[in-house]
Design a protein around this motif. Structure first.
Motif, mmCIF file in Angstrom:
data_model
loop_
_atom_site.group_PDB
_atom_site.id
_atom_site.type_symbol
_atom_site.label_atom_id
_atom_site.label_comp_id
_atom_site.label_asym_id
_atom_site.label_seq_id
_atom_site.Cartn_x
_atom_site.Cartn_y
_atom_site.Cartn_z
ATOM 1 N N ARG A 107 0.815 -1.206 0.000
ATOM 2 C CA ARG A 107 0.000 0.000 0.000
ATOM 3 C C ARG A 107 0.852 1.260 0.000
ATOM 4 N NH1 ARG A 107 -5.518 1.285 1.367
ATOM 5 N NH2 ARG A 107 -5.540 3.037 2.781
ATOM 6 N N TYR A 108 1.887 1.257 0.848
ATOM 7 C CA TYR A 108 2.629 2.502 1.019
ATOM 8 C C TYR A 108 4.086 2.411 0.582
ATOM 9 C CZ TYR A 108 -1.414 3.818 3.767
ATOM 10 O OH TYR A 108 -2.678 4.099 4.161
ATOM 11 N N VAL B 178 -0.888 9.924 1.054
ATOM 12 C CA VAL B 178 -0.963 8.732 1.882
ATOM 13 C C VAL B 178 -2.264 8.734 2.689
ATOM 14 C CG1 VAL B 178 0.142 7.552 3.811
ATOM 15 C CG2 VAL B 178 1.530 8.472 1.961
ATOM 16 N N PHE B 179 -2.744 9.912 3.067
ATOM 17 C CA PHE B 179 -3.961 10.001 3.875
ATOM 18 C C PHE B 179 -5.221 10.175 3.047
ATOM 19 C CE2 PHE B 179 -0.541 11.667 6.619
ATOM 20 C CZ PHE B 179 -0.597 10.677 7.574
ATOM 21 N N SER B 180 -5.067 10.220 1.717
ATOM 22 C CA SER B 180 -6.236 10.500 0.891
ATOM 23 C C SER B 180 -7.120 9.262 0.775
ATOM 24 C CB SER B 180 -5.797 10.963 -0.497
ATOM 25 O OG SER B 180 -6.891 10.954 -1.356
ATOM 26 N N LYS B 181 -8.385 9.429 1.126
ATOM 27 C CA LYS B 181 -9.317 8.304 1.056
ATOM 28 C C LYS B 181 -9.717 8.058 -0.392
ATOM 29 C CE LYS B 181 -13.736 7.024 2.976
ATOM 30 N NZ LYS B 181 -14.956 7.652 3.463
ATOM 31 N N TYR C 261 -7.265 5.870 -2.388
ATOM 32 C CA TYR C 261 -7.110 4.457 -2.053
ATOM 33 C C TYR C 261 -8.434 3.709 -2.106
ATOM 34 C CZ TYR C 261 -2.258 5.027 -0.712
ATOM 35 O OH TYR C 261 -0.914 5.248 -0.739
ATOM 36 N N GLU C 262 -9.499 4.416 -2.471
ATOM 37 C CA GLU C 262 -10.841 3.838 -2.475
ATOM 38 C C GLU C 262 -10.895 2.580 -3.353
ATOM 39 O OE1 GLU C 262 -13.770 6.689 -3.707
ATOM 40 O OE2 GLU C 262 -14.592 6.577 -1.678
ATOM 41 N N GLY C 263 -11.581 1.564 -2.861
ATOM 42 C CA GLY C 263 -11.764 0.337 -3.637
ATOM 43 C C GLY C 263 -10.466 -0.399 -3.909
#
Lengths: 502, 168
Positions: A41-42, A99-102, A105-107
């Motif tokens: 993810r990161y 990194v904090f954006s929803k 990273y959605e779905g």
């Protein structure tokens, strides 16, 4: 032909090119890691941050001297370094924000390429800040644009994002077509593409005024598209609204910074008498065309349209898009002056604008993570649901308006002083009137946050500690530079030196 | 009129006539084929200007690469070949405005090209420019060459990204 002298010059160039080399290396390493670890993810974000920080360390430690590198294609000077540091800081903040954006990273969206492209775009902007040749300017603008086209449409399942991306591509293609046509006319007139060679050709021979005007306007149109100056701003609201918020913030700061860097360098090195440069305060124009008036008209149009249209906006991203158009207008005022004081004010304003604008976009992102969209109605009562975030937003908005005791005031003060010193009184008046207009729509946001909708169910929003840290990183300097701004002034003053060629 | 002049007018007419078909044809296949002649004519002009490398590149990349890609794209996309492309959706007012703008732009360009004191060079006597271009690309324009490679890499990543199916 290749000889010893060329090789030693090349070696020197490569040494001074180290920050950019590190960026490209990061780009490639991140690409390879993204292939191996497909579902992390990161990881790519971490690699990008490490690469960017390394590049920054080398950038800060570079010498403050000036030199022409890569056979005069690039200029290495304090002016370019200032913009490179500014772009790099923006990139680091944007990567942290992402990194904090929803939304991003959605779905379970794969985000490796997102960070890779941000690094690639940074490389393009670095080159733009130091380019001293129109071919390099074109290549750098394309590197930056192609990355940003893709990034704007990164959330491609969302219809408005793909629409934004497509609009951006089409407008971008037209503007770079215009720009390259202008470049070809300049080449036909002067027989050269390097800024300092254009300058010496203009001093030594008789250049046809009309052709030069049209060629110059076409190049300014290409750059004006990047800094979203009116009338080349049509893409801005749609792209800013459709793109992911992090990318909107990035486009509104970093790509504008690169655009302004190349605009100032191009105008100064090509169109001002480099032989008569004993007194750093005065720049003498060559030829009959008054480029100051051209930029002044652009500036007035840009800030007035930006501010007036912002009044009717109900979407926060759109509102900030028009606000960023208006800010480009204020910064153009500093360019109009065309003295070292003017350039200093542009540098100061840009640094301040970077902090406050990124801050405002960060708040919009944090709130959109909770509410799901950026409608201004959703801000009703946010002041009670998220007190700290709203307090930071107030700081950023006051700063964007340009009121003391925030950094925005210092930026405006620097630009207005420079304009008044050069006796463009009418321009300063237009600028002040515009700031007053802008107060209305900024106040509208905090009216919604604090005064509207008291009786709401008083649910308190919880945010991750990381977002708080990021907010503090941006809010504190906004206040500090409003009170203690000497280091910023000193840094900007030592960075105005533009390399004029050998 | 020398032979070179005749060749120039031949290519110029070829470019303009085929470009007109590209824009006005209602069938996208005809447009694509007319584009072939436009590119070919431009390559011819390059040859007349002693720019042999550019002429070859024009043929190899534009005709051999891009145009073939366009035609394949058209052929492999079903439903696109038969669709009429709307070329006449503008109102009278828009047509007139466009026409006036085009005339002004044309007059402006003609004025520029005839009135300007161009920085002209003598036509080179070299047989071929390829060697010089190669040397320049790896010396003076080295950095541009490298930037172009990064630019293309970014474009490829972008293309792959856009084409990728939605992952879940």
């Amino acid at each position: 032909m290749i000889d010893e002298i060329f090789l030693s010059q090349l070696k020197q160039s490569v040494d001074l090119f180290l920050p950019e080399t590190i960026l490209v290396a990061t780009f490639i390493i991140a690409l390879i890691f993204d292939l191996i670890y497909k579902n992390s993810r990161y990881l790519i974000a971490v690699i990008s941050i490490i690469g960017l920080v390394f590049s920054g360390i080398f950038l800060v430690n570079q010498s403050t001297s000036s030199a022409a590198i890569f056979s005069g294609m690039l200029s290495f000077d304090p002016f370019g370094n200032f913009f490179k540091i500014l772009i790099l800081l923006t990139t680091i903040i944007i990567v942290l924000m992402s990194v904090f954006s929803k939304e991003l990273y959605e779905g379970g969206r794969k985000t490796g390429e997102y960070y890779i492209l941000i690094v690639g775009m940074t490389f393009g902007m670095f080159l733009l800040a130091v380019a001293n040749n129109l071919i390099i300017v074109y290549l750098a603008i394309e590197t930056m644009s192609i990355s940003s086209y893709i990034l704007a449409g990164y959330t491609k399942e969302i219809k408005r994002a793909s629409e934004a991306s497509l609009k951006y591509v089409i407008f971008g293609a037209v503007s770079s077509g215009m720009m390259i046509y202008g470049i070809s006319l300049i080449y036909g007139l002067t027989g050269s593409l390097t800024f300092d060679a254009i300058n010496s050709a203009m001093i030594s021979s008789d250049i046809s005024g009309l052709t030069l005007l049209i060629a110059g306007l076409m190049i300014i149109a290409g750059i004006g598209y990047k800094i979203s100056a009116v009338p080349f701003h049509f893409w801005t609201p749609d792209v800013y609204e459709g793109a992911p918020i992090t990318i909107t913030a990035y486009l509104s700061v970093a790509s504008k910074a690169a655009g302004f860097a190349v605009l100032i360098r191009f105008l100064k090195v090509s169109f001002f008498d480099s032989t008569n440069y004993a007194n750093d305060e005065i720049w003498t124009l060559i030829g009959t065309i008054d480029w100051q008036i051209v930029i002044a008209i652009l500036s007035v149009l840009t800030m007035t349209l930006g501010n007036l249209v912002a009044l009717w906006q109900t979407n926060m991203k759109r509102l900030l898009a028009y606000s960023s158009i208006a800010h480009a207008g204020y910064i153009l005022m500093g360019v109009v002056v065309m003295t070292d004081i003017g350039v200093t004010s542009v540098l100061i304003y840009f640094f301040v604008y970077m902090i406050m604008n990124l801050g405002a976009f960060l708040v919009v992102m944090i709130i959109a993570n909770k509410t799901g969209n950026e409608d201004i109605q959703k801000y009703n009562g946010i002041g009670h649901k998220a007190p700290f975030v709203s307090a930071c937003m107030v700081i950023f908005l006051i700063s964007l308006t340009g009121l003391p005791p925030t950094a925005g005031f210092i930026g405006k003060w620097a630009v207005f002083t420079a304009v008044l010193k050069s006796e463009y009184i009418w321009l300063a008046v237009v600028g002040v009137l515009n700031s007053v207009v802008s107060l209305y729509y900024y106040v509208k946001i905090f009216r919604n946050m604090y005064i509207r909708n008291f009786e709401d169910d008083s649910e308190i929003y919880e945010f991750s500690p990381g977002t708080y840290i990021l907010l503090i990183i941006l809010a504190v300097p906004t206040l500090i530079f409003g009170i203690y701004f000497t280091p910023l002034l000193d840094w900007a003053e030592s960075s105005v030196k533009i390399f004029l060629g050998v | 009129m020398s032979l070179i002049d005749i060749a120039f007018y031949f290519f110029a007419i070829l470019i303009i006539a085929s470009a007109y078909i590209v824009v006005t044809s209602k069938n996208i296949m005809y447009s694509a084929f007319a584009l072939l002649f436009t590119f070919f004519g431009v390559a011819g002009i390059y040859v007349l200007l002693n720019a042999d490398f550019l002429a070859i590149t024009q043929i190899v990349i534009y005709i051999g690469g891009i145009l073939v890609l366009i035609i394949f794209g058209v052929m492999l996309t079903n439903r696109i070949t038969g669709v009429d492309i709307k070329t006449g959706t503008m109102s009278k007012f828009q047509i007139w405005m466009t026409a006036i703008l085009c005339v002004i732009a044309a007059i402006g360009l003609i004025l520029i090209f005839t009135q300007t004191n161009w920085n002209t060079a003598l036509s080179p006597t070299k047989a071929s420019t390829i060697e010089d271009i190669g040397t320049l690309l790896l010396t003076d324009y080295l950095i541009g060459f490298e930037i172009a490679s990064v630019l293309l890499l970014i474009a490829i990543i972008g293309a792959a990204l856009i084409a990728r199916r939605k992952t879940n």
